[in-house]
Design an enzyme around this catalytic site. Structure first.
Site, PDB file in Angstrom:
ATOM      1  N   GLU A   1       1.002  -0.951   0.093  1.00 59.12           N
ATOM      2  CA  GLU A   1       0.082  -0.210   0.235  1.00 59.12           C
ATOM      3  C   GLU A   1       1.067   1.105   0.051  1.00 59.12           C
ATOM      4  O   GLU A   1       1.448   1.740   1.065  1.00 59.12           O
ATOM      5  CB  GLU A   1      -0.900   0.240   1.375  1.00 59.12           C
TER       6      GLU A   1
ATOM      7  N   CYS B   1      -2.596   9.043   2.244  1.00 62.41           N
ATOM      8  CA  CYS B   1      -2.254   8.572   1.162  1.00 62.41           C
ATOM      9  C   CYS B   1      -3.175   8.988   0.331  1.00 62.41           C
ATOM     10  O   CYS B   1      -3.311   9.281  -0.847  1.00 62.41           O
ATOM     11  CB  CYS B   1      -1.752   7.162   1.156  1.00 62.41           C
TER      12      CYS B   1
HETATM   13  P1  NAP Z   1       8.130   5.336   4.522  1.00 55.02           P
HETATM   14  O1  NAP Z   1       9.218   6.250   4.905  1.00 55.02           O
HETATM   15  O2  NAP Z   1       8.135   4.420   3.298  1.00 55.02           O
HETATM   16  O3  NAP Z   1       8.392   4.421   6.040  1.00 55.02           O
HETATM   17  C1  NAP Z   1       7.227   3.312   6.120  1.00 55.02           C
HETATM   18  C2  NAP Z   1       7.797   2.279   7.109  1.00 55.02           C
HETATM   19  O4  NAP Z   1       8.753   1.522   6.295  1.00 55.02           O
HETATM   20  C3  NAP Z   1       8.361   2.726   8.160  1.00 55.02           C
HETATM   21  O5  NAP Z   1       8.098   1.762   9.264  1.00 55.02           O
HETATM   22  C4  NAP Z   1       9.933   2.596   8.036  1.00 55.02           C
HETATM   23  O6  NAP Z   1      10.425   2.702   9.352  1.00 55.02           O
HETATM   24  C5  NAP Z   1       9.917   1.536   7.010  1.00 55.02           C
HETATM   25  N1  NAP Z   1      11.109   1.580   6.079  1.00 55.02           N
HETATM   26  C6  NAP Z   1      11.653   2.721   5.919  1.00 55.02           C
HETATM   27  N2  NAP Z   1      13.104   2.216   4.996  1.00 55.02           N
HETATM   28  C7  NAP Z   1      12.752   0.955   4.878  1.00 55.02           C
HETATM   29  C8  NAP Z   1      13.694   0.040   4.555  1.00 55.02           C
HETATM   30  N3  NAP Z   1      14.802   0.253   3.754  1.00 55.02           N
HETATM   31  N4  NAP Z   1      13.501  -1.337   4.662  1.00 55.02           N
HETATM   32  C9  NAP Z   1      12.349  -1.695   5.516  1.00 55.02           C
HETATM   33  N5  NAP Z   1      11.661  -0.979   6.016  1.00 55.02           N
HETATM   34  C10 NAP Z   1      11.822   0.440   6.005  1.00 55.02           C
HETATM   35  O7  NAP Z   1       6.921   5.901   4.780  1.00 55.02           O
HETATM   36  P2  NAP Z   1       6.284   6.887   5.839  1.00 55.02           P
HETATM   37  O8  NAP Z   1       6.899   8.111   5.688  1.00 55.02           O
HETATM   38  O9  NAP Z   1       6.382   6.351   7.166  1.00 55.02           O
HETATM   39  O10 NAP Z   1       4.667   7.063   5.427  1.00 55.02           O
HETATM   40  C11 NAP Z   1       4.073   8.117   4.500  1.00 55.02           C
HETATM   41  C12 NAP Z   1       4.064   7.246   3.330  1.00 55.02           C
HETATM   42  O11 NAP Z   1       3.003   6.078   3.392  1.00 55.02           O
HETATM   43  C13 NAP Z   1       3.389   8.014   2.194  1.00 55.02           C
HETATM   44  O12 NAP Z   1       3.745   7.705   0.902  1.00 55.02           O
HETATM   45  C14 NAP Z   1       1.928   7.515   2.186  1.00 55.02           C
HETATM   46  O13 NAP Z   1       1.307   7.758   0.953  1.00 55.02           O
HETATM   47  C15 NAP Z   1       2.266   6.096   2.236  1.00 55.02           C
HETATM   48  N6  NAP Z   1       0.806   5.528   2.932  1.00 55.02           N
HETATM   49  C16 NAP Z   1       0.283   4.891   2.093  1.00 55.02           C
HETATM   50  C17 NAP Z   1      -1.070   4.242   2.378  1.00 55.02           C
HETATM   51  C18 NAP Z   1      -1.657   3.282   1.518  1.00 55.02           C
HETATM   52  O14 NAP Z   1      -2.776   2.605   2.082  1.00 55.02           O
HETATM   53  N7  NAP Z   1      -1.759   3.260   0.219  1.00 55.02           N
HETATM   54  C19 NAP Z   1      -1.534   4.507   3.861  1.00 55.02           C
HETATM   55  C20 NAP Z   1      -0.700   5.292   4.552  1.00 55.02           C
HETATM   56  C21 NAP Z   1       0.436   5.858   4.165  1.00 55.02           C
HETATM   57  P3  NAP Z   1      11.525   3.732   9.918  1.00 55.02           P
HETATM   58  O15 NAP Z   1      10.519   4.685  10.276  1.00 55.02           O
HETATM   59  O16 NAP Z   1      12.426   2.965  10.833  1.00 55.02           O
HETATM   60  O17 NAP Z   1      12.441   4.288   8.715  1.00 55.02           O
END
Ligand code: NAP
Length: 474
Positions: free
Chosen positions: A248, A282
């Site tokens: 997602e 999102c």
């Molecule tokens: P993110 O930076 O992609 O991080 C999401 C999760 O992934 C966090 O738990 C993060 O942990 C972890 N992570 C980061 N780098 C990683 C890696 N290399 N390997 C494994 N895990 C890793 O996203 P965010 O800033 O938290 O959230 C915002 C994004 O989520 C936006 O783009 C939004 O659109 C999207 N989103 C999508 C939906 C949907 O249903 N489509 C819903 C909500 C949000 P750390 O914090 O420890 O780095």
């Protein structure tokens, strides 16, 4: 409220080998330190989930259902406390946080109901002498990774179907918002989830440690919600070991106001679609695409409503727009707006960082040309760029001019016209004359770079089930 800050492995709360500070972004103060896990603790979580898998998969669906139902009831009865915690670590206003808790709890209730209704199939083969029996089995140990923007709902939207299906899980929350996830894990513990079925770790270094976990052959499934950028990295990792994934990812939702739309209703919907969660969703409307004939009225009314929002720390009485999750995230928003202005955007409202303590950015309205760079990016804050169009075909072309395809919004008083538009837009979900359509009973997910798979609805549980065909000769 006693905060849970430890790791949760095999039904026990255990200390980590390191710790992670969690901040209140409205004032920059540390509210807690959460335990982080080293490689051996991440492996212990996999060991526990693997050991618990077979007994949990064999547990009567009715019992799994009752545990989820109990978790739903606890969550609803503690909604205010959880909402306060979300508001503190995420920055969103209390009303948004409370709305999130109730929405999040619904995933436990919905999947409590789904746990006992997994359909199968039994047919005669075309040859006549064979039978085709199709059944479903839980995939196995599942790794669940969640973002910071909906720290409760993104966790329950995975935990609910995983547990209903009979999978065991390891949950890892975003580093900005682990406290809410820990609270939810504690709810599941109190609801009677057996040891090892749910495990929680915060790896000290997400990238390498999650990659290592994915390479453990006992991990069979990865359910990720977060940015497209990190999603791509994880799909690559998962490909190496052929682990099932559901992704997602990011969005860049267009909000179309056709010339026959009811403008007052469109403004109401726009406020919800843009400002729920301070724009950090999102599903947030990210590009307002408005018919030239109604654009002056829409811009005037929308800007006036945006300008009346009370900006304050999330727990302040009457606050409508809280802090961004961190100064870093707030500065990303500011940079996108500055670049938009350099490229010719007109600032109708806001557009400048609110100086002082806390990660605040004001409600901002921009009018832009259709080639302005801000239309290419997910803004994830209270910023509404508005672009004008002349024909419905042009509106659809603008809507589709993005790599993302999560959700779109269409306002029109002609349902057939709105339906034609909805069908022509490339997105997994379309809201017609509504500012929010997320519903645990509906399939949530995107196309293009917004992801793979669906959460919620009847589809959600299948992200955690394998299809098994048993052939019988009679
Ligand atoms: P993110 O930076 O992609 O991080 C999401 C999760 O992934 C966090 O738990 C993060 O942990 C972890 N992570 C980061 N780098 C990683 C890696 N290399 N390997 C494994 N895990 C890793 O996203 P965010 O800033 O938290 O959230 C915002 C994004 O989520 C936006 O783009 C939004 O659109 C999207 N989103 C999508 C939906 C949907 O249903 N489509 C819903 C909500 C949000 P750390 O914090 O420890 O780095």
């Amino acid at each position: 409220m006693v905060l849970k800050t430890d790791l949760y492995i095999d039904g026990e709360w255990i200390s980590g080998t390191g710790s992670l500070p969690v901040y209140d972004p409205s004032n920059g103060e540390i509210i807690a330190h959460v335990a982080t896990a080293d490689d051996s603790q991440c492996e212990a979580a996999i060991d526990a989930a693997y050991r618990a898998f077979s007994p949990w998969a064999k547990t009567a669906p009715r019992l799994r259902s009752e545990i989820l139902r109990k978790a739903f009831e606890i969550m609803v009865s503690e909604a205010d406390q959880i909402a306060e915690l979300i508001s503190k670590e995420n920055g969103k206003v209390f009303s948004d946080a409370r709305g999130e808790v109730l929405y999040a709890a619904e995933f436990f209730r919905w999947f409590a109901e789904e746990a006992v209704r997994t359909p199968g199939d039994f047919r005669q083969a075309p040859s006549g002498d064979k039978r085709i029996l199709v059944t479903h089995q839980p995939v196995g140990v599942s790794l669940l990774i969640t973002p910071w923007n909906f720290p409760a709902a993104m966790a329950t939207r995975k935990l609910g179907p995983a547990l209903a299906a009979g999978c065991t899980v390891i949950l890892k929350a975003a580093s900005e918002t682990p406290l809410t996830a820990l609270y939810i894990v504690d709810i599941l513990h109190r609801a009677g989830v057996p040891g090892g079925v749910v495990n929680f770790v915060m790896p000290a270094k997400s990238g390498p440690q999650i990659a290592k976990m994915l390479h453990d052959p006992r991990v069979r499934n990865l359910s990720f919600t977060g940015s497209t950028e990190v999603g791509r990295i994880l799909i690559r990792e998962a490909a190496e070991c052929v682990v099932r994934t559901s992704m997602e990812l990011g969005g860049n939702a267009p909000f179309l106001v056709l010339e026959d739309a009811n403008i007052d209703e469109a403004v109401k919907g726009a406020m919800i679609a843009k400002m729920r969660n301070g724009g950090a969703a999102c599903t947030a409307a990210n590009r307002f695409v408005v018919a030239r004939k109604v654009a002056p009225e829409f811009i005037e009314k929308f800007t006036a409503t945006m300008s009346a929002l009370k900006v304050a720390p999330g727990m302040t009485e009457g606050a409508q727009l809280g802090a961004s999750v961190s100064v870093k995230e707030r500065n990303k928003i500011a940079e996108l707006v500055d670049n938009a202005v350099t490229a010719g955007a007109t600032v109708e409202l806001g557009g400048k960082i609110i100086e002082g303590t806390g990660a605040f950015y004001p409600a901002t309205v921009l009018t832009v040309d259709k080639d302005n760079p801000i239309l290419r990016h997910e803004v994830f804050g209270p910023v509404a760029p508005i672009v004008v169009f002349d024909t419905d075909e042009e509106a659809i072309a603008i809507a589709n001019d993005t790599e993302y395809g999560l959700i779109s919004y269409v306002y029109s008083s002609d349902l057939a016209r709105a339906m034609r538009t909805a069908e022509a837009i490339e997105s997994g979900m379309v809201a017609i004359n509504r500012g929010v359509i997320s519903d645990p009973a509906a399939p949530f997910g995107g196309v293009k770079q917004s992801g793979l798979g669906r959460e919620g609805g009847f589809a959600g549980i299948h992200e955690f089930l394998e299809t098994k065909y048993i052939g019988v000769e009679i």
